[in-house]
Each structure stands twice: as structure tokens, then as C-alpha cells.
Write an enzyme that holds these catalytic residues in place. Sequence first.
Site, PDB file in Angstrom:
ATOM      1  N   LYS A 122     -10.560   2.079 -15.950  1.00  0.00           N
ATOM      2  CA  LYS A 122     -11.136   0.746 -15.790  1.00  0.00           C
ATOM      3  C   LYS A 122     -11.492   0.115 -17.143  1.00  0.00           C
ATOM      4  O   LYS A 122     -11.360  -1.102 -17.318  1.00  0.00           O
ATOM      5  CB  LYS A 122     -12.352   0.800 -14.869  1.00  0.00           C
ATOM      6  CG  LYS A 122     -12.030   1.252 -13.446  1.00  0.00           C
ATOM      7  CD  LYS A 122     -10.969   0.394 -12.778  1.00  0.00           C
ATOM      8  CE  LYS A 122     -10.784   0.757 -11.311  1.00  0.00           C
ATOM      9  NZ  LYS A 122      -9.758  -0.071 -10.650  1.00  0.00           N
ATOM     10  N   TYR A 173     -11.810   7.593 -13.851  1.00  0.00           N
ATOM     11  CA  TYR A 173     -12.040   6.235 -13.325  1.00  0.00           C
ATOM     12  C   TYR A 173     -12.567   5.323 -14.429  1.00  0.00           C
ATOM     13  O   TYR A 173     -12.084   4.205 -14.622  1.00  0.00           O
ATOM     14  CB  TYR A 173     -13.033   6.309 -12.166  1.00  0.00           C
ATOM     15  CG  TYR A 173     -13.122   5.050 -11.334  1.00  0.00           C
ATOM     16  CD1 TYR A 173     -12.181   4.773 -10.355  1.00  0.00           C
ATOM     17  CD2 TYR A 173     -14.169   4.150 -11.515  1.00  0.00           C
ATOM     18  CE1 TYR A 173     -12.269   3.636  -9.581  1.00  0.00           C
ATOM     19  CE2 TYR A 173     -14.269   3.001 -10.752  1.00  0.00           C
ATOM     20  CZ  TYR A 173     -13.313   2.743  -9.778  1.00  0.00           C
ATOM     21  OH  TYR A 173     -13.400   1.598  -9.021  1.00  0.00           O
ATOM     22  N   ASP A 215       0.856  -1.175   0.000  1.00  0.00           N
ATOM     23  CA  ASP A 215       0.000   0.000   0.000  1.00  0.00           C
ATOM     24  C   ASP A 215       0.896   1.231   0.000  1.00  0.00           C
ATOM     25  O   ASP A 215       2.027   1.182   0.504  1.00  0.00           O
ATOM     26  CB  ASP A 215      -0.902   0.013   1.245  1.00  0.00           C
ATOM     27  CG  ASP A 215      -2.143   0.872   1.059  1.00  0.00           C
ATOM     28  OD1 ASP A 215      -3.219   0.311   0.788  1.00  0.00           O
ATOM     29  OD2 ASP A 215      -2.020   2.112   1.182  1.00  0.00           O
ATOM     30  N   ASN A 245      -4.868  -3.982  -7.364  1.00  0.00           N
ATOM     31  CA  ASN A 245      -6.076  -3.463  -6.716  1.00  0.00           C
ATOM     32  C   ASN A 245      -6.003  -1.980  -6.393  1.00  0.00           C
ATOM     33  O   ASN A 245      -7.046  -1.342  -6.238  1.00  0.00           O
ATOM     34  CB  ASN A 245      -6.335  -4.250  -5.423  1.00  0.00           C
ATOM     35  CG  ASN A 245      -7.435  -3.629  -4.581  1.00  0.00           C
ATOM     36  OD1 ASN A 245      -8.613  -3.687  -4.920  1.00  0.00           O
ATOM     37  ND2 ASN A 245      -7.042  -2.992  -3.466  1.00  0.00           N
TER      38      ASN A 245
END
Length: 262
Positions: free
Chosen positions: A161, A157, A39, A92
Site C-alpha cells: 500500500k 500489506y 474478480d 481494488n
Amino acid sequence: MGQKWLDGKTAVITGAASGIGFAIAERFAQQGANVIVSDIREQAAMDSARVLAERGYTAVGRAVNAAAEEDLQALVDFALQAFGTVEIWVNNAGMQHVANVEEFPVPTYRRMIDLMLVGPFIATKHIFPVMKRHQYGRILNIASINGLIGFAGKAAYNSAKHGVIGLTKVAALEGAGFGITVNALCPGYVDTPLVRNQLADLARVRGISPEQVLEEVIYPLVPQRRLLEPAEVADYALFLASHHGRSITGQAVVIDGGYVAQ
């Protein structure tokens, strides 16, 4: 007791300190995987890995900027030094910004594309040789239903995606002869900090109160009229990452409470 689905496998998950990423890390660890919780927030990554370790699982934390090639290469090297190889990689890490196109800051747009499209490309580029050497691999890109349909206010976004689904298909074709599967998991609205934090932005763009967003904007699009739980996404990710998902590759796999069925 039967063998766990991921016994002896090593899994790297980016953006794994919370939300969907942590749920996947936890589920993979429960099923026997060595898990690297990466992270951009170093302390959060270490804390989340410690939580898993205290539960008896094998987990280590690592601070990583998932948009930076040097960090991703270092993450591959770290995983190899820690566990010898990497069988599973989950891209992710993500972020959100909601604004109409004419108001959308160009630097923010570029930053989001770098993190959610260029980053997965770089990670795939560097982990592919490892997986090819071992003739085995599972790459899972966390996409979104917004990789399949549009949504006003989410230019960056949606662009990222949609793009990562295209990347998924190309990588799946290139990895198919080496025992590597590559899939894009497309969740709908999941009850995570990322979703909760964007409700106010959606309210601003649509000119309604934050309290109205779920009832008037989100739930009418979801036949089940609920937010998904992160654990539900993690269960699907587990299937795709295991031997049970060996014939599934190049797919945009949807879990959305019926959103795109309408």
C-alpha cells in the site's frame, strides 16, 4: 431528473465481487456507468454482475487474476470489445495476511506485493494508451491508511500500500497532460469480509481474544469508534471518478473516521 455523474462511461473494477469493490461497482452503475465486475472468483464475479443487471444496471462479470499480466491485458481487450473504451479503472483487488516479520512466509509476501502493487502497475501500463488516445481517464488505486502509517503484523500489506501510493504519484504526473487523473483512496477499517477475517489473526499476533480486537485494538485508534461502511468508500470513489474530481490527482485521499488525525 439531472444527468447522472457517470452516464455513458465504462468502469472496470478489480476484486469487485464483494466488499469495497462491489460497493463501488454498484454506486458507479447507479450513476450510469457500464460496469465490468472482475474478480479471481469467476462464479462470484458472474453472480455479482447478475445482481446489478437484475436491478436494471449495465454490468458484466469477468474472471481475472489481477496479478497476472495476461489476464489484465485480456481484461482491457474484453472491456474494449464490450463497450468500445474504458474511462475509469479501479485497482481494488487485495488480500491480507497477518504475521510478525520473522514468521511471515516469503511466498505470501511476494504474492501480496504482486497482487496489490505489481498488478496496479501492469493495469495502468495497459490502460494508459487507451485513456491517452481519448484524452480522458480516471484511475483509482484502493490503497489504505496502512499506506500512510505502519501496523505491526502487516509487513506485506503495508509495503504494497505504501508502494501503490508512490505509483499513483508517478502515474498522475505522466497522465496529467492527457486528461487523466490518478488517485489512491486510503480507507481506514471498513466492515468487509477482508477486515472481519483478519480479526482472528490480529488477536493471535497480539495475544488477545478475537472479541477484544475491536474494542482494544481497532476502536482506540479510530476517534469515531466504528467501522466504515463500504458505501461510504464508494461515495468517495464516485466523486474522484466523476468530472467533479477533475482537479484532484496524485493524491492519497483518506477516509478513516479520524484514524490518522491522531
